[in-house]
Design an enzyme around this catalytic site. Structure first.
Site, PDB file in Angstrom:
ATOM      1  N   HIS A 101      16.630 -53.812  94.097  1.00 49.11           N
ATOM      2  CA  HIS A 101      16.593 -53.372  92.700  1.00 49.11           C
ATOM      3  C   HIS A 101      17.540 -54.222  91.869  1.00 49.11           C
ATOM      4  O   HIS A 101      18.624 -54.614  92.316  1.00 49.11           O
ATOM      5  CB  HIS A 101      16.868 -51.875  92.584  1.00 49.11           C
ATOM      6  CG  HIS A 101      18.290 -51.433  92.730  1.00 49.11           C
ATOM      7  ND1 HIS A 101      19.172 -51.384  91.670  1.00 49.11           N
ATOM      8  CD2 HIS A 101      18.978 -50.973  93.797  1.00 49.11           C
ATOM      9  CE1 HIS A 101      20.341 -50.912  92.075  1.00 49.11           C
ATOM     10  NE2 HIS A 101      20.254 -50.655  93.377  1.00 49.11           N
ATOM     11  N   GLU A 147      15.706 -48.277  89.521  1.00 51.48           N
ATOM     12  CA  GLU A 147      16.000 -47.654  90.820  1.00 51.48           C
ATOM     13  C   GLU A 147      17.070 -46.592  90.682  1.00 51.48           C
ATOM     14  O   GLU A 147      17.013 -45.533  91.318  1.00 51.48           O
ATOM     15  CB  GLU A 147      16.441 -48.736  91.816  1.00 51.48           C
ATOM     16  CG  GLU A 147      16.614 -48.255  93.251  1.00 51.48           C
ATOM     17  CD  GLU A 147      18.028 -47.823  93.591  1.00 51.48           C
ATOM     18  OE1 GLU A 147      18.255 -47.457  94.752  1.00 51.48           O
ATOM     19  OE2 GLU A 147      18.917 -47.839  92.718  1.00 51.48           O
ATOM     20  N   HIS A 276      29.151 -47.437  91.161  1.00 43.76           N
ATOM     21  CA  HIS A 276      28.695 -46.810  89.918  1.00 43.76           C
ATOM     22  C   HIS A 276      29.804 -46.717  88.874  1.00 43.76           C
ATOM     23  O   HIS A 276      29.817 -45.787  88.056  1.00 43.76           O
ATOM     24  CB  HIS A 276      28.085 -45.427  90.186  1.00 43.76           C
ATOM     25  CG  HIS A 276      26.714 -45.503  90.778  1.00 43.76           C
ATOM     26  ND1 HIS A 276      25.932 -44.387  90.997  1.00 43.76           N
ATOM     27  CD2 HIS A 276      25.956 -46.552  91.199  1.00 43.76           C
ATOM     28  CE1 HIS A 276      24.773 -44.745  91.518  1.00 43.76           C
ATOM     29  NE2 HIS A 276      24.770 -46.066  91.657  1.00 43.76           N
TER      30      HIS A 276
END
Length: 495
Positions: A101, A147, A276
């Site tokens: 991704h 994704e 993240h």
């Protein structure tokens, strides 16, 4: 990689796999970082940084001779994009697809997650072009959008394919996070040898896992399995029966002390502390892991894409026992027989009213036999006191297409006198990655049974794409009975 929701066979290598330049891979990462910096700090779905990422990768591939297609889809009111790149040549009905991704989360530039997999795949694709690689399989790469929002791009792609087009994709390799700073070396558990989570992938996944494992074994790096837990883009492929495999270096999970001892790094710390987050930048990459994994991707692509499928009528494995090939007596250390242990030997004939141990083999002079010597009487070297076993070396079985079969055949005999019982036996078992299956049993009986060579054949198709061992056992349930057994000419064929 999105956060979890809240609560392949005998192959002929036609070209040596290259060493992928980690400097080149990092140059792609720098480009993705620059794109994110110029576009609000991220490359997320629906944001300008994502489309700029697609355009960068597409430009590289177009210049390298790939046929590229940008596929659009809509999610959350925004347009997303997948980039599909096909390398010319290879069997169009036998596709190897390699994917990663390309999007980040909105919080940061997503350089490890998943600029690392996207850039490694890009550099492998460019090396395919530099070497003008001739493939037997058709080679296709994919860079997926959205994704991070639930595999939206890869799902849109798979759902856009007809049943016939899906069936052409024989293998999908997924690379999502391959440069984690506190890296582990995890391979998707295609054979479910770990016995946790979602079970094995579709038939053929075990062979993909083994191919990647072979590379890491060759460089002395141990691996662990990681479950097909649905957190990355293999999800829609395995849901449609397409074999899958891949590499993962870890996300928010914590590295254990044992893993730190095995791989280096810091125990008690996440594999990627910037997972993240805004700090997932070019400084959030383990160069050693990125280098190893880029080379592993190339190894898998070269090995699989240039391999020649095993045609019907091929002998996959054969042993006549005329030379020692690595069969192991009492492999588990649990045999109880006090005499007549299985061995590879030149057997001497014995009899007691009927032929017991056969002194002739099916071919040549050697077979697998329970105590090859004759001794002073027929009962000197027969099986006594329980079980004796002997196990083959590892045998790699090829994946076979729908309708193809793998068959194990062998010659055998079991001989005994009328003091035997139904508890005595000759047994053949197949030891797979997660299960051991009995595929042949000849039980004894309270009657004289003369030794005589017979043949047997059993299907091994359920083990296609796996590494197996053949385990042969003979049992004398009591020392009073007289039991002899032999096996010769073991063969596995593809039809």
């Amino acid at each position: 990689m999105p956060a979890p929701a809240a609560a392949a066979p005998a192959k002929i290598l036609l070209a040596a796999a290259p060493n992928i330049s980690v400097a080149n891979v990092k140059a792609h990462l720098s480009q993705l970082q620059s794109i994110a910096t110029a576009n609000g700090g991220n490359r997320a779905h629906g944001r300008p940084g994502y489309l700029a990422s697609v355009n960068y990768v597409k430009g590289q591939l177009d210049a390298a001779g790939y046929t590229t297609v940008v596929q659009s889809f809509t999610y959350n009111g925004a347009t997303g994009y997948n980039l599909i790149a096909d390398w010319p040549g290879g069997d169009p009905d036998d596709v190897l697809m390699v994917g990663a991704h390309l999007d980040s989360v909105t919080a940061g530039p997503g350089i490890n997650d998943n600029g690392s997999g996207s850039s490694a795949n890009l550099e492998v694709a460019l090396e395919v072009s530099r070497q003008a690689l001739s493939t037997t399989k058709h080679l296709r790469f994919g860079w997926w959008g959205a994704e991070e929002l639930g595999l939206r791009g890869s799902t849109a792609y798979v759902n856009s394919l007809s049943a016939a087009e899906k069936a052409k994709i024989k293998a999908y390799l997924n690379f999502d996070m391959v440069g984690s700073p506190n890296a582990g070396y995890f391979l998707y558990d295609g054979d479910n040898s770990d016995g946790v989570g979602s079970g094995p992938g579709p038939a053929g996944s075990a062979a993909l896992e083994q191919t990647l494992k072979d590379y890491f074994t060759s460089i002395g790096v141990p691996t662990e399995g990681t479950d097909f837990d649905g957190r990355s883009d293999y999800g829609p492929f395995i849901a449609n029966g397409i074999p899958a495999g891949g590499i993962f270096t870890g996300a928010e999970g914590t590295k254990t002390a044992a893993q730190a001892t095995k791989w280096g790094g810091t125990s008690g710390t996440a594999f990627d502390v910037c997972y993240h987050r805004a700090c997932d930048t070019t400084s959030n990459i383990n160069d050693t892991a990125l280098d190893r994994n880029s080379d592993a991707i190339a190894y898998a692509v070269w090995t699989i894409a240039t391999s020649t499928p095993v045609p019907p009528g091929t002998t996959v494995y054969s042993d006549t026992f005329e030379t020692a090939t690595g069969w192991t007596t009492n492999p588990s250390g649990t045999d109880t027989a006090t005499a007549g242990a299985f061995e590879r030997g030149d057997p001497a004939a014995t009899s007691s009213g009927v032929a017991l141990q056969l002194g002739t083999t099916v071919s040549g002079s050697f077979d697998l036999v329970t105590g090859a010597a004759a001794g002073s009487s027929a009962g000197t070297y027969d099986v006594d006191g329980g079980v004796t076993s002997i196990r083959s070396p590892a045998i790699s079985l090829p994946a076979v297409p729908s309708g193809g079969t793998l068959t194990l055949s062998f010659s055998w005999y079991l001989a005994h006198l009328n003091n035997a019982t139904s508890a005595d036996y000759l047994r053949v078992r197949v030891v797979g990655s997660t299960t051991t299956t009995t595929v042949f049993t000849q039980a004894g009986a309270a009657s004289n049974r003369a030794g005589a060579w017979a043949t047997a054949s059993v299907s091994l198709t359920a083990y296609a794409g796996q590494s197996i061992r053949i385990l042969i056992e003979a049992n004398d349930s009591g020392t009073a009975s007289l039991v002899e057994a032999g096996v010769d000419d073991v063969k596995i064929t593809r039809s």
